[in-house]
Design an enzyme around this catalytic site. Structure first.
Site, PDB file in Angstrom:
ATOM      1  N   HIS A 126       0.857  -1.193   0.000  1.00  0.00           N
ATOM      2  CA  HIS A 126       0.000   0.000   0.000  1.00  0.00           C
ATOM      3  C   HIS A 126       0.893   1.244   0.000  1.00  0.00           C
ATOM      4  CE1 HIS A 126      -3.921   1.814   0.390  1.00  0.00           C
ATOM      5  NE2 HIS A 126      -3.260   2.784   0.963  1.00  0.00           N
ATOM      6  N   ALA A 127       0.668   2.151  -0.931  1.00  0.00           N
ATOM      7  CA  ALA A 127       1.568   3.304  -1.111  1.00  0.00           C
ATOM      8  C   ALA A 127       1.661   4.145   0.157  1.00  0.00           C
ATOM      9  CB  ALA A 127       1.060   4.171  -2.262  1.00  0.00           C
ATOM     10  N   GLU A 141      -3.640  15.004   2.996  1.00  0.00           N
ATOM     11  CA  GLU A 141      -4.110  14.063   1.958  1.00  0.00           C
ATOM     12  C   GLU A 141      -4.600  14.794   0.707  1.00  0.00           C
ATOM     13  OE1 GLU A 141      -2.963  10.940   4.312  1.00  0.00           O
ATOM     14  OE2 GLU A 141      -3.377  11.115   2.175  1.00  0.00           O
ATOM     15  N   HIS A 188       2.515  14.532  -0.230  1.00  0.00           N
ATOM     16  CA  HIS A 188       2.977  14.419   1.164  1.00  0.00           C
ATOM     17  C   HIS A 188       4.437  14.871   1.256  1.00  0.00           C
ATOM     18  CE1 HIS A 188      -0.536  12.326   2.662  1.00  0.00           C
ATOM     19  NE2 HIS A 188      -0.421  11.371   1.771  1.00  0.00           N
ATOM     20  N   TYR A 232      -9.291  11.403   4.490  1.00  0.00           N
ATOM     21  CA  TYR A 232      -9.463  11.292   3.032  1.00  0.00           C
ATOM     22  C   TYR A 232     -10.801  11.895   2.610  1.00  0.00           C
ATOM     23  CZ  TYR A 232      -5.608   7.987   3.563  1.00  0.00           C
ATOM     24  OH  TYR A 232      -4.404   7.395   3.872  1.00  0.00           O
ATOM     25  N   HIS A 257      -6.373   0.226   5.820  1.00  0.00           N
ATOM     26  CA  HIS A 257      -6.330   1.277   6.846  1.00  0.00           C
ATOM     27  C   HIS A 257      -6.903   0.813   8.167  1.00  0.00           C
ATOM     28  CE1 HIS A 257      -5.857   3.087   2.978  1.00  0.00           C
ATOM     29  NE2 HIS A 257      -5.395   4.181   3.520  1.00  0.00           N
ATOM     30  N   HIS A 283      -0.148  11.771  -5.560  1.00  0.00           N
ATOM     31  CA  HIS A 283      -0.704  11.843  -4.200  1.00  0.00           C
ATOM     32  C   HIS A 283       0.420  11.738  -3.170  1.00  0.00           C
ATOM     33  CE1 HIS A 283      -3.589  11.066  -0.904  1.00  0.00           C
ATOM     34  NE2 HIS A 283      -2.569  10.377  -0.426  1.00  0.00           N
ATOM     35  N   GLU A 284       1.285  10.751  -3.373  1.00  0.00           N
ATOM     36  CA  GLU A 284       2.394  10.543  -2.408  1.00  0.00           C
ATOM     37  C   GLU A 284       3.389  11.698  -2.461  1.00  0.00           C
ATOM     38  OE1 GLU A 284       0.335   7.473  -1.232  1.00  0.00           O
ATOM     39  OE2 GLU A 284       2.007   8.419  -0.202  1.00  0.00           O
TER      40      GLU A 284
END
Ligand code: SLC
Ligand code: ZN
Length: 554
Positions: free
Chosen positions: A278-279, A336, A312, A448, A438, A308-309
């Protein structure tokens, strides 16, 4: 890893105790000091005694390990039993159009990833409940709510859920109708829940993988750049280099060289090295030590997950010169939303043409509806899913859903709020929540939900800064805005991100977007052309909306 977590937890307890012993909580004359003290003074599960903390961390680690190692047998060849979630099972769930095969993989995954984690989940519930009590919270749910620095958080989330629900119900009705046409009304009864194995995602959290069979204008080309990415020889590194280039085009931070040597950007070939695919993005709280772990595939979906990553990572870099206590987001939803906001530009036809993945970057009336529909299958569909995830966990943490109803309570929640149901009948003897990463990893999920609302507020603000959107002009559309190369947008984003959690989230949100609250207005305006089209379609097809609560779990 567990030893480090235990040592860190011991240190955090000592810091919190020293704050108490020295009376630092009584410092009232310095807002910034007070903020840091509040942040350091909050322990959450670190408040547990070492033995309980260790038991809890082991339970969470065991759930994640079960998730990472779960394997199923092939539908075609039941002797071949080494299929992992990433990429084998995901690929079949995304691409198979055989309801039997889809139901098979759905059941295999839930049976292998869910039930084996139940005992650890029980330990997790017991010990997080114990930690909440030590910290003076009524439940662990209230510990999670506290992170939002908003006394009305739960009612604000309820309000937004109810605000988008009519739109969701129309989308749900149209998708159900199109799937009835594809699979037959016996598979999808009128006014019924949609069996989730037909929606192209194991958790039915986004339905864009089945866009090809339910799109509004099948004769109008729609954007899926996966084949073109493969044809152009995209690699994992190229995907992340493009994301890095996008942030640099905004005059934001460049990825440090160590990112490229220390990150894991594709699934290890070594079968003995089974990582959680999971990323995730990691901040090592040093200078420039930021990393990503992602089992990146060469697909359109992973292109957006990579952004998305990287969102962060950019946030970590922007606030890294703040005091440690402020190296975070003032609202979990902000963290997020950063990467998703950039991905809204990256996924625009205008940008995809700019980077040579499509030929025509302009939208006509039909292609606009197709693109908005595909995006709504990701972003609107996601809201009831994410809402259910933590409404369920809040209810379990608060003992409102009792242990003997943990499984059917989950399916009742998923059906009530989202109109989806299990692929096959389930019972209280199954345990399905831990089939979602999660829940195994103790990752709070309303972040999210919030991010899917904030990202449209951010996107609108940045597009205005970039001169790509004029709210007073009815022919100006947000859905083909691409902020790439706009230093004005980059400056505004940097100012918003660099303060970290040193200021209240409403204060920084208002400075950045003009909004004082999390608001669905920007999101609903973005999708207005689709909403109008959908209402007309539902009337033309005489479709009924809504569903009864599923009876697929007893
Ligand atoms: C990409 C990440 C890592 Se922060 C993620 O977990 N997401 C992003 C969208 C929602 C949620 C999910 O996959 O369930
Ligand atoms: Zn994330």
């Amino acid at each position: 890893m567990i030893d480090i977590e235990t040592e860190n937890s011991k240190y955090l307890k000592e810091v919190a105790q020293e704050i108490k012993d020295r009376g630092f909580n009584d410092i009232q004359d310095n807002e910034q000091i007070q903020r840091q003290i509040k942040i350091f003074g909050k322990l959450s599960v670190d408040a547990l005694i070492a033995e309980d903390y260790n038991t809890l961390i082991n339970a969470i680690s065991n759930m994640q390990s079960n998730y990472a190692k779960a394997k199923v047998c092939s539908y075609e060849d039941r002797r071949k039993c080494d299929l992992a979630l990433d990429p084998e099972i995901q690929k079949r769930i995304h691409h198979s159009r055989d309801p039997e095969e889809l139901a098979y993989y759905w059941k295999e995954w839930y049976d292998h990833a869910g039930l084996p984690a139940k005992d650890n989940f029980k330990t997790y519930i017991d010990l997080t409940r114990k930690a909440a009590k030590i910290n003076g919270f009524k439940s662990y749910a209230d510990d999670w709510v506290d992170e939002y620095d908003d006394t009305d958080f739960e009612s604000n989330v309820d309000k937004i859920y109810n605000e988008i629900l009519p739109f969701y119900k129309e989308l749900h009705a149209y998708v159900r109708h199109r799937l009835q046409e594809k699979y037959g009304a016996d598979k999808l009864p009128e006014n019924g829940n949609i069996p989730m194995h037909l929606l192209g995602n194991l958790w039915a959290q986004q339905w864009n993988q089945v866009f090809d069979i339910i799109n509004p204008y099948p004769d109008t080309p729609f954007i899926d750049v996966t084949d073109e990415m493969v044809k152009q020889g995209y690699t994992q590194e190229k995907i992340f280099r493009m994301g890095d280039d996008f942030f640099q085009s905004l005059n934001m931070s460049k990825l440090p060289e160590s990112f490229w040597t220390k990150s894991v950007l594709k699934k290890p070939d070594d079968p003995n090295r089974q990582i959680v695919c999971h990323a995730s993005a990691w901040d090592f709280f040093q200078k420039d030590d930021v990393r990503i772990k992602q089992c990146t595939e060469i697909t359109q979906e992973h292109l957006y997950v990579a952004h998305h990553e990287l969102g962060h990572i950019q946030y970590y870099l922007q606030y890294q010169d703040q005091p440690v206590a402020f190296r975070g987001a003032p609202n979990p939803g902000f963290h997020e939303a950063v990467g998703d906001t950039i991905a809204l530009s990256v996924s625009s036809p205008r940008h995809l043409q700019k980077i040579g993945l499509i030929k025509n970057g302009e939208l006509d009336e039909k292609s606009r509806i197709n693109e908005l529909f595909k995006q709504a299958l990701q972003k609107i569909i996601f809201l009831p899913f994410s809402y259910s995830m933590d409404k369920y966990r809040y209810a379990v943490f608060r003992d409102e859903i009792k242990e003997n109803n943990w499984n059917c309570g989950w399916w009742k929640m998923r059906s009530t709020h989202g109109g989806v149901e299990p692929a096959v009948p389930r019972s209280q003897k199954d345990f399905d929540p831990t089939a979602k990463y999660h829940i195994d990893a103790n990752v709070e999920y309303f972040r999210y939900f919030a991010a899917h609302v904030f990202q449209y507020q951010f996107h609108k603000a940045l597009c205005i800064k970039a001169g790509q959107f004029d709210e007073s002009n009815p022919t100006s559309f947000l859905d083909n805005c691409d902020i790439y190369g706009s230093h004005e947008a980059g400056e505004a984003f940097k100012e918003f991100l660099s303060v970290g959690s040193s200021k209240n989230w409403r204060e920084v949100l208002e400075k950045f977007t003009g909004d004082k609250e999390m608001s669905a207005k920007a999101l609903l305006n973005y999708f207005e052309p689709l909403r109008k089209w959908l209402k007309e379609e539902i009337k033309r097809l005489n479709l009924s909306t809504g569903w009864a609560v599923t009876d697929k779990c007893n």
